[in-house]
Motif scaffolding. Structure first.
Motif, short mmCIF file in Angstrom:
data_model
loop_
_atom_site.label_atom_id
_atom_site.label_comp_id
_atom_site.label_asym_id
_atom_site.label_seq_id
_atom_site.Cartn_x
_atom_site.Cartn_y
_atom_site.Cartn_z
N PRO A 148 0.83 -1.20 0.00
CA PRO A 148 0.00 0.00 0.00
C PRO A 148 0.87 1.26 0.00
CG PRO A 148 -0.14 -1.15 2.11
CD PRO A 148 0.71 -1.98 1.22
N PRO A 149 0.39 2.34 -0.61
CA PRO A 149 1.16 3.58 -0.64
C PRO A 149 1.30 4.20 0.74
CG PRO A 149 -0.63 3.62 -2.25
CD PRO A 149 -0.84 2.42 -1.38
N HIS A 150 2.28 5.06 0.88
CA HIS A 150 2.45 5.84 2.10
C HIS A 150 1.50 7.04 2.08
CE1 HIS A 150 6.23 4.10 3.74
NE2 HIS A 150 6.30 3.63 2.51
N PRO A 151 1.19 7.60 3.24
CA PRO A 151 0.44 8.86 3.24
C PRO A 151 1.33 9.98 2.70
CG PRO A 151 1.07 8.23 5.47
CD PRO A 151 1.48 7.11 4.58
N GLY A 152 0.72 11.01 2.17
CA GLY A 152 1.51 12.10 1.59
C GLY A 152 0.91 13.46 1.82
N GLU A 153 1.74 14.47 1.61
CA GLU A 153 1.31 15.86 1.68
C GLU A 153 1.99 16.64 0.58
OE1 GLU A 153 0.64 16.44 6.49
OE2 GLU A 153 2.48 17.20 5.60
N LEU A 154 1.21 17.48 -0.07
CA LEU A 154 1.75 18.41 -1.05
C LEU A 154 1.83 19.77 -0.36
CD1 LEU A 154 2.75 18.35 -3.91
CD2 LEU A 154 0.47 18.82 -4.68
N ILE A 155 3.02 20.33 -0.31
CA ILE A 155 3.22 21.62 0.34
C ILE A 155 3.34 22.67 -0.75
CG2 ILE A 155 4.69 22.98 1.87
CD1 ILE A 155 5.64 20.33 3.11
N PHE A 156 2.31 23.48 -0.88
CA PHE A 156 2.32 24.58 -1.84
C PHE A 156 2.87 25.82 -1.16
CE2 PHE A 156 -0.99 21.94 -3.78
CZ PHE A 156 -0.65 22.02 -5.12
#
Length: 189
Positions: free
Chosen positions: A138-146
């Protein structure tokens, strides 16, 4: 992107994977802007300093290369993950930093609509970036920092493992379909 029908192989970096398209690009091809790249690097460095204060065990600019097989095609993907935040007892959090010229904060859906390639790039990192055997995991959790460089406003948009998997699989299907069309066209010739 490198493409070989004879070997049934495709090699792409994360940027090529994220921006892949078979049709025309609105507004034409984008040009490299060295000043914008320097500004982006300054913000990457600043966010690295901020993250290191909060999470001293964080990893930065983590390179990876993975080869997966998708319906008979070997696809080699490579990239560099901006930030990896280990979390005891939980999968690491993957972060991607992007500078944008639009005013922030903005509605999350607006950012998803205006910058789909950023979310696809993050999905690639979430899916394959840390574990050589990750294609089946399963994929890891992620965050996009704009980051809006003109004002310094930062907006973080989370991306769940399920969202990442859907984006990743959709892009793989697009690339596979392109490869099969090219193969069929060359066979006709």
């Amino acid at each position: 992107m490198q493409f070989s029908v004879a070997d049934r192989s495709i090699t792409l970096n994360a940027h090529e994977f994220a921006e892949f398209t078979t049709g025309p690009i609105a507004g034409g091809a984008r040009r490299f802007d060295p000043a914008r790249a320097r500004l982006g690097q300054l913000w990457h460095d600043e966010l690295r300093r901020q993250t290191t204060k909060k999470a001293p065990d964080a990893l930065f600019e983590q390179p990876f290369t993975r080869t997966i097989v998708e319906r008979g095609w070997k696809i080699c993907l490579s990239g560099r993950i901006d930030q990896v935040l280990p979390r005891p007892g939980a999968p690491a959090l993957i972060r991607e930093v992007k500078t944008v010229t639009c005013p922030l904060p903005a509605a999350a859906e607006t950012l998803r609509d205006d910058y789909p390639q950023h979310f696809i790039q993050l999905a690639l990192y979430q899916r394959l970036g840390l574990d050589p055997e990750a294609h089946g995991a399963p994929p890891h959790p992620g965050e996009l920092i704009f980051v809006e460089p003109a004002t310094g406003v930062i907006q973080i948009i989370p991306q769940s493992p399920e969202e990442a998997d859907a984006l990743f699989q959709a892009r793989l299907r697009d690339i596979w379909a392109f490869a099969e069309l090219r193969r069929a066209g060359l066979e006709r010739l």
